[in-house]
Design a protein around this motif. Structure first.
Motif, PDB file in Angstrom:
ATOM      1  N   SER A   1       0.834  -1.192   0.000  1.00 56.28           N
ATOM      2  CA  SER A   1       0.000   0.000   0.000  1.00 56.28           C
ATOM      3  C   SER A   1       0.869   1.243   0.000  1.00 56.28           C
ATOM      4  O   SER A   1       1.982   1.228   0.492  1.00 56.28           O
ATOM      5  CB  SER A   1      -0.937  -0.002   1.194  1.00 56.28           C
ATOM      6  N   GLU A   2       0.367   2.316  -0.528  1.00 60.02           N
ATOM      7  CA  GLU A   2       1.103   3.578  -0.601  1.00 60.02           C
ATOM      8  C   GLU A   2       1.237   4.152   0.799  1.00 60.02           C
ATOM      9  O   GLU A   2       0.292   4.205   1.555  1.00 60.02           O
ATOM     10  CB  GLU A   2       0.348   4.536  -1.517  1.00 60.02           C
ATOM     11  N   GLN A   3       2.418   4.601   1.167  1.00 62.60           N
ATOM     12  CA  GLN A   3       2.661   5.115   2.502  1.00 62.60           C
ATOM     13  C   GLN A   3       2.575   6.624   2.525  1.00 62.60           C
ATOM     14  O   GLN A   3       2.898   7.285   1.556  1.00 62.60           O
ATOM     15  CB  GLN A   3       4.049   4.687   2.991  1.00 62.60           C
ATOM     16  N   GLY A   4       2.144   7.171   3.683  1.00 61.85           N
ATOM     17  CA  GLY A   4       2.119   8.614   3.853  1.00 61.85           C
ATOM     18  C   GLY A   4       1.053   9.268   3.003  1.00 61.85           C
ATOM     19  O   GLY A   4       0.180   8.620   2.453  1.00 61.85           O
ATOM     20  N   CYS A   5       1.126  10.594   2.909  1.00 58.96           N
ATOM     21  CA  CYS A   5       0.147  11.316   2.096  1.00 58.96           C
ATOM     22  C   CYS A   5       0.534  11.204   0.627  1.00 58.96           C
ATOM     23  O   CYS A   5       1.678  10.983   0.288  1.00 58.96           O
ATOM     24  CB  CYS A   5       0.045  12.772   2.537  1.00 58.96           C
ATOM     25  N   ALA A   6      -0.445  11.358  -0.222  1.00 58.21           N
ATOM     26  CA  ALA A   6      -0.228  11.185  -1.658  1.00 58.21           C
ATOM     27  C   ALA A   6       0.725  12.245  -2.193  1.00 58.21           C
ATOM     28  O   ALA A   6       0.506  13.428  -2.005  1.00 58.21           O
ATOM     29  CB  ALA A   6      -1.560  11.265  -2.396  1.00 58.21           C
ATOM     30  N   PRO A   7       1.804  11.830  -2.853  1.00 55.00           N
ATOM     31  CA  PRO A   7       2.729  12.799  -3.440  1.00 55.00           C
ATOM     32  C   PRO A   7       2.131  13.411  -4.692  1.00 55.00           C
ATOM     33  O   PRO A   7       1.145  12.917  -5.228  1.00 55.00           O
ATOM     34  CB  PRO A   7       3.960  11.951  -3.771  1.00 55.00           C
ATOM     35  N   THR A   8       2.747  14.478  -5.147  1.00 51.17           N
ATOM     36  CA  THR A   8       2.316  15.080  -6.396  1.00 51.17           C
ATOM     37  C   THR A   8       2.749  14.196  -7.559  1.00 51.17           C
ATOM     38  O   THR A   8       3.514  13.259  -7.388  1.00 51.17           O
ATOM     39  CB  THR A   8       2.940  16.481  -6.547  1.00 51.17           C
ATOM     40  N   ASP A   9       2.254  14.502  -8.747  1.00 49.63           N
ATOM     41  CA  ASP A   9       2.655  13.763  -9.940  1.00 49.63           C
ATOM     42  C   ASP A   9       4.147  13.982 -10.183  1.00 49.63           C
ATOM     43  O   ASP A   9       4.695  15.019  -9.842  1.00 49.63           O
ATOM     44  CB  ASP A   9       1.868  14.261 -11.153  1.00 49.63           C
ATOM     45  N   GLY A  10       4.799  12.991 -10.781  1.00 49.06           N
ATOM     46  CA  GLY A  10       6.218  13.111 -11.065  1.00 49.06           C
ATOM     47  C   GLY A  10       6.830  11.754 -11.348  1.00 49.06           C
ATOM     48  O   GLY A  10       6.130  10.784 -11.616  1.00 49.06           O
ATOM     49  N   ILE A  11       8.151  11.689 -11.262  1.00 51.38           N
ATOM     50  CA  ILE A  11       8.884  10.441 -11.499  1.00 51.38           C
ATOM     51  C   ILE A  11       9.262   9.854 -10.145  1.00 51.38           C
ATOM     52  O   ILE A  11       9.831  10.546  -9.293  1.00 51.38           O
ATOM     53  CB  ILE A  11      10.127  10.688 -12.368  1.00 51.38           C
ATOM     54  N   PHE A  12       8.963   8.560  -9.965  1.00 49.58           N
ATOM     55  CA  PHE A  12       9.152   7.906  -8.682  1.00 49.58           C
ATOM     56  C   PHE A  12       9.799   6.537  -8.844  1.00 49.58           C
ATOM     57  O   PHE A  12       9.684   5.905  -9.892  1.00 49.58           O
ATOM     58  CB  PHE A  12       7.795   7.713  -7.984  1.00 49.58           C
ATOM     59  N   VAL A  13      10.450   6.087  -7.786  1.00 48.68           N
ATOM     60  CA  VAL A  13      10.901   4.703  -7.669  1.00 48.68           C
ATOM     61  C   VAL A  13       9.773   3.984  -6.934  1.00 48.68           C
ATOM     62  O   VAL A  13       9.370   4.405  -5.843  1.00 48.68           O
ATOM     63  CB  VAL A  13      12.222   4.603  -6.879  1.00 48.68           C
ATOM     64  N   ILE A  14       9.238   2.938  -7.553  1.00 50.83           N
ATOM     65  CA  ILE A  14       8.116   2.217  -6.962  1.00 50.83           C
ATOM     66  C   ILE A  14       8.416   0.723  -6.881  1.00 50.83           C
ATOM     67  O   ILE A  14       9.296   0.221  -7.586  1.00 50.83           O
ATOM     68  CB  ILE A  14       6.816   2.429  -7.772  1.00 50.83           C
ATOM     69  N   ARG A  15       7.688   0.048  -6.008  1.00 49.01           N
ATOM     70  CA  ARG A  15       7.688  -1.414  -5.989  1.00 49.01           C
ATOM     71  C   ARG A  15       6.295  -1.839  -6.404  1.00 49.01           C
ATOM     72  O   ARG A  15       5.301  -1.435  -5.794  1.00 49.01           O
ATOM     73  CB  ARG A  15       7.992  -1.967  -4.603  1.00 49.01           C
ATOM     74  N   LEU A  16       6.199  -2.617  -7.469  1.00 43.38           N
ATOM     75  CA  LEU A  16       4.921  -3.103  -7.970  1.00 43.38           C
ATOM     76  C   LEU A  16       5.012  -4.611  -8.126  1.00 43.38           C
ATOM     77  O   LEU A  16       5.810  -5.104  -8.932  1.00 43.38           O
ATOM     78  CB  LEU A  16       4.578  -2.434  -9.307  1.00 43.38           C
TER      79      LEU A  16
ATOM     80  N   VAL B   1      11.278   2.513 -12.048  1.00 42.50           N
ATOM     81  CA  VAL B   1      11.307   3.974 -12.047  1.00 42.50           C
ATOM     82  C   VAL B   1      10.313   4.403 -13.118  1.00 42.50           C
ATOM     83  O   VAL B   1      10.502   4.116 -14.303  1.00 42.50           O
ATOM     84  CB  VAL B   1      12.717   4.527 -12.357  1.00 42.50           C
ATOM     85  N   LYS B   2       9.225   5.055 -12.675  1.00 44.19           N
ATOM     86  CA  LYS B   2       8.140   5.394 -13.595  1.00 44.19           C
ATOM     87  C   LYS B   2       7.592   6.769 -13.289  1.00 44.19           C
ATOM     88  O   LYS B   2       7.698   7.287 -12.186  1.00 44.19           O
ATOM     89  CB  LYS B   2       6.987   4.383 -13.465  1.00 44.19           C
ATOM     90  N   ARG B   3       6.934   7.339 -14.276  1.00 47.68           N
ATOM     91  CA  ARG B   3       6.221   8.602 -14.127  1.00 47.68           C
ATOM     92  C   ARG B   3       4.816   8.266 -13.628  1.00 47.68           C
ATOM     93  O   ARG B   3       4.137   7.433 -14.222  1.00 47.68           O
ATOM     94  CB  ARG B   3       6.170   9.322 -15.477  1.00 47.68           C
ATOM     95  N   LEU B   4       4.402   8.890 -12.512  1.00 48.79           N
ATOM     96  CA  LEU B   4       3.094   8.617 -11.929  1.00 48.79           C
ATOM     97  C   LEU B   4       2.187   9.820 -12.047  1.00 48.79           C
ATOM     98  O   LEU B   4       2.628  10.959 -11.898  1.00 48.79           O
ATOM     99  CB  LEU B   4       3.233   8.250 -10.442  1.00 48.79           C
TER     100      LEU B   4
END
Length: 70
Positions: free
Chosen positions: A1-16, A22-25
């Motif tokens: 699950s996503e942790q903390g408050c929702a970040p703004t749009d941008g490029i992030f390191v994610i675990r899926l 590394v993707k643009r969200l």
């Protein structure tokens, strides 16, 4: 699950589903996140955050050395 408050749009390191990416969200209404690659060979897709998907934002990309600030 996503942790903390929702970040703004941008490029992030994610675990899926156990894979580190590394993707643009882009945050969409209804708990959806659009996941897009800067490489046009890969199509964008959406992830439902409340749908039991193994998804976590690990960090935000702030700078790409030698290329540009993001």
């Amino acid at each position: 699950s996503e942790q903390g408050c929702a970040p703004t749009d941008g490029i992030f390191v994610i675990r899926l589903e156990g894979t580190i990416l590394v993707k643009r969200l882009q945050h969409l209404p209804g708990g959806l996140i659009r996941v897009k690659s800067d490489n046009d060979a890969y199509e964008a897709y959406t992830v439902q955050l409340n749908g039991g998907v193994d998804f976590e934002i690990l960090g935000r990309v702030l700078l790409v050395l030698g290329l540009r600030a993001v």
